[in-house]
Design an enzyme around this catalytic site. Structure first.
Site, short mmCIF file in Angstrom:
data_model
loop_
_atom_site.label_atom_id
_atom_site.label_comp_id
_atom_site.label_asym_id
_atom_site.label_seq_id
_atom_site.Cartn_x
_atom_site.Cartn_y
_atom_site.Cartn_z
CG HIS A 1 -0.63 0.32 2.49
ND1 HIS A 1 -0.34 -0.63 3.45
CD2 HIS A 1 -0.46 1.50 3.11
CE1 HIS A 1 -0.01 -0.05 4.58
NE2 HIS A 1 -0.06 1.26 4.41
CG ASP B 1 0.30 -4.06 2.78
OD1 ASP B 1 0.85 -3.57 1.78
OD2 ASP B 1 -0.49 -3.42 3.51
CB SER C 1 2.65 1.61 6.54
OG SER C 1 1.42 1.23 7.04
#
Ligand code: ARG
Ligand code: ASP
Length: 687
Positions: A83, A220, A623
């Site tokens: 992402h 991810d 992240s």
């Protein structure tokens, strides 16, 4: 007596230490290293951060402007989240090469794809510069002068230290609500190429359905490579650039993790508010979050209706829908968490004890002052948030405002128009207009509604009629008309109904809301600085970590499951078997590639780990952060938190707060089995 007090104190401290709360400054990690050691860490403070030799910090980067990444080879190979790389993967995608859908794997360095605009920043050093920044100021000059002195000194220092020629940038950041200032010196590389990404059905598996949730099975990750000029310096993209040779890169641990194992996360958390007054938490948990959730529920419902009717609309709105729903879901966890923990009451109790201590001293009356400012600010701040979540989130009025701004500056707007209309579906926007502007009238008090709004409702009779007029008459409904606008058309835009609504609300913000809000924010800034300072004096034994501000931090804890609800326990490790349980060709979020089904059917990888939970204190910006074990080996990549714990931006709770990481072994599995890009393993180091 003294003994019992000491015992109680140390008990309190050790309880706090048990809690795994905190995002610590790496240059001060020596203060935490004993606690880390007690929890299983086998590294020294110097291993983690050193100014004299290569240390783990040299393998961590700020990826783009809001994620983290980590170096995993001597040739500049980097891991981050899918992402985080998403928009770059998207930019390389077309109908013929849909890398978002099918994934992308370079089979040699020559096939790696450049990404203009993407940078990665290495922290060279960080340093307390409070004395330099406040030079020339003394308390008798007041808060306003403090601010302007700090601003001027920061600008001077940043300019002095920066060396654009060599890619060195400098930024001075306020810590502890501007009680301290730190200089951060970065080396910024700007030739960063895409090396690999799994198909979205793996990298985004579970989509928004599973976002912020456990059990999670999202692969991810995406892979990039940093390039430098032949002498190792940051450089613009050039075919003659060479892979960057990092000072340090992570070795990958193939042994994995199990419940109870020590882990730490090294990355760039974006923003937290751990030390604020109860009134700020009350506003967020009881007013702001619920109101914004309600508005976004309306928008998401409308989007969902049209997305389920048309494949084309589903694609057009998938990214928009994801970003609307991301915060929507987070806020739900946050407000619930604040309620569950009774954070407002707990803070009030803390303030009561603080006030007792402060009586008769320089901080007497401070919490009352904060409360007063927050109360005065509240309706204005709510109006501001309401404007953002209603008129500013409507697509046509926003386009009109952007186009207007560009025309005023003499800039072309055709590209903007093309981009906009590629992903625009008018019925969604028009219905959102109706829903959001109705909500505005219902929820904003009379005296916080612009006269313009009331006039329009009076003259049209209903919001529906008003919307119908705008969305049938505005020139912004017509892609070609917008694309052909030029500087001479400013007056035409000014008369357009879509522009008019945006402009009228914006003017009302500027005249009626922002001046009061800005004045309150200024008062708050000064009072919050004092309150932070006072809290540190009130609790001299407590080790306060500074609130997150996208600077490098270390968070540590352990692999742990949790109980999300009565009689339910979530184990901390998910496996490929869970992916097969969710797999469903009819549900977009759960439709995995056939190749993965075949691999599973062949047997032998039922227990392949996919994701794991831990108690590391993280937030947005973390992240892509490396998740490391007791020896500093890479075991995972952080990408999310569980929604029951998202109040950790305001208050950390060891019972519910868990970060979610991709198990690095799943990344290796996908590279090999799905990407057939095993050539990448040759440059990685495993232990
Ligand atoms: N919740 C994560 C974060 O805040 C991941 C968001 C991206 N994924 C998604 N399905 N929208 O950024
Ligand atoms: N998903 C977040 C990010 O993108 C991480 C978090 O909020 O926990 O940074």
């Amino acid at each position: 007596m003294k003994k019992t007090i000491l015992l109680l104190l140390s008990l309190a401290l050790s309880f706090q230490a048990l809690a795994d709360e905190g995002m610590w400054l790496p240059n001060l990690i020596a203060r935490r290293i004993d606690d880390m050691g007690a929890k299983g860490c086998r590294l020294s403070a110097e291993d983690i951060y050193s100014i004299n030799q290569a240390s783990l910090k040299d393998a961590v980067v700020l990826f783009g402007s809001g994620c983290t990444g980590e170096l995993v080879s001597p040739k500049g190979l980097l891991f981050t989240n899918h992402h985080c790389g998403y928009s770059f993967i998207q930019r390389h995608s077309s109908v013929e090469h849909d890398y978002l859908k099918d994934g992308f794997w370079a089979m040699s360095p020559a096939e790696e794809l450049p990404n203009p605009g993407l940078t990665v920043s290495f922290l060279e050093r960080m340093q307390d510069v409070t004395g330099v920044i406040l030079y020339g100021w003394n308390p008798s000059m007041g808060e306003e002068a403090r601010d302007s002195v700090a601003k001027a000194n920061s600008a001077r220092l940043q300019k002095e230290v920066a060396d654009p020629e060599n890619g060195i940038s400098a930024s001075v950041e306020a810590l502890y609500y501007a009680n301290q200032y730190y200089l951060f010196v970065y080396r910024v590389y700007r030739d960063v190429r895409l090396v690999g990404a799994p198909p979205s059905s793996i990298g985004k598996f579970g989509g928004d359905t599973d976002n912020w949730m456990w059990p999670r099975h999202t692969g991810d990750f995406s892979i990039f490579r940093i390039y430098a000029s032949p002498d190792g310096k940051p450089a613009d993209y050039s075919p003659s650039n060479v892979p960057y040779r990092p000072k340090k890169y992570f070795s990958i641990c193939r042994d994995g993790v199990k419940e109870g194992d020590f882990t730490f996360v090294y990355g760039c958390p974006g923003s937290t508010r751990e030390y604020v007054h109860s009134e700020e938490v009350r506003y967020i948990g009881e007013v702001s979050d619920p109101q914004k959730i309600a508005l976004r529920t309306l928008r998401l419902g409308i989007q969902k209706k049209y997305m389920s009717q048309s494949q084309e609309v589903r694609i057009q709105y998938s990214a928009k829908n994801a970003s609307v729903s991301n915060a929507w879901k987070k806020w739900q966890g946050e407000s619930k968490g604040i309620k569950r923990l009774r954070t407002v009451q707990a803070k009030r109790e803390y303030e009561r004890r603080f006030n007792e201590w402060a009586a008769g001293g320089p901080y007497e009356g401070l919490t009352e002052r904060l409360e007063d400012i927050y109360k005065r600010r509240e309706p204005y701040y709510l109006a501001y948030e309401y404007f953002n979540e209603t008129v500013r989130s409507l697509e046509l009025p926003s386009l009109a405002s952007h186009v207007y701004g560009a025309l005023k500056l003499g800039r072309p707007v055709d590209a903007m128009a093309r981009n906009f209309f590629k992903d625009y579906y008018r019925p969604i926007d028009q219905e959102s207009f109706v829903a959001l502007l109705k909500a505005f009238g219902q929820n904003m008090p009379e005296d916080f509604q612009p006269a313009y709004y009331k006039d329009k409702l009076r003259s049209y009779g209903t919001v529906e009629a008003w919307a119908e007029d705008i969305y049938s008459r505005s020139l912004f409904c017509n892609a070609d008309a917008v694309a052909s606008l030029g500087a001479e058309d400013v007056a035409l835009v000014e008369a357009d109904p879509a522009f008019e609504v945006y402009n009228a609300f914006q003017k009302w913000m500027n005249s009626d809301i922002m001046p009061v809000l800005r004045a309150a924010e200024k008062e708050l800034k000064a009072a919050n600085r004092l309150y932070m300072k006072a809290q540190m004096e009130f609790e001299p034994e407590r080790d306060f970590y500074p609130d997150a501000n996208l600077t490098l931090r270390v968070a540590y804890g352990k692999v742990a499951g949790y109980k999300p609800a009565d009689a339910v326990y979530y184990a901390p490790v998910s496996t490929l078997t869970g992916i097969m349980e969710k797999d469903n060709p009819d549900i977009f979020d759960y439709n995995i590639p056939q190749s993965l089904r075949d691999i599973y059917a062949a047997g032998g990888c039922e227990d392949q780990p996919v994701c794991f939970l831990a108690t590391n204190h993280t937030t947005g910006g973390n992240s892509g952060s490396p998740v490391l074990n007791a020896d500093g080996l890479l075991v995972g990549i952080n990408f999310d938190r569980v929604w029951e714990g998202t109040m950790s931006d305001l208050v950390y709770d060891p019972v519910y707060c868990r970060n979610i990481s991709l198990d690095v072994r799943y990344l290796l599995f996908i590279i090999e089995q799905i990407g057939h890009a095993g050539w990448l393993f040759d440059e990685m180091s495993f232990s």
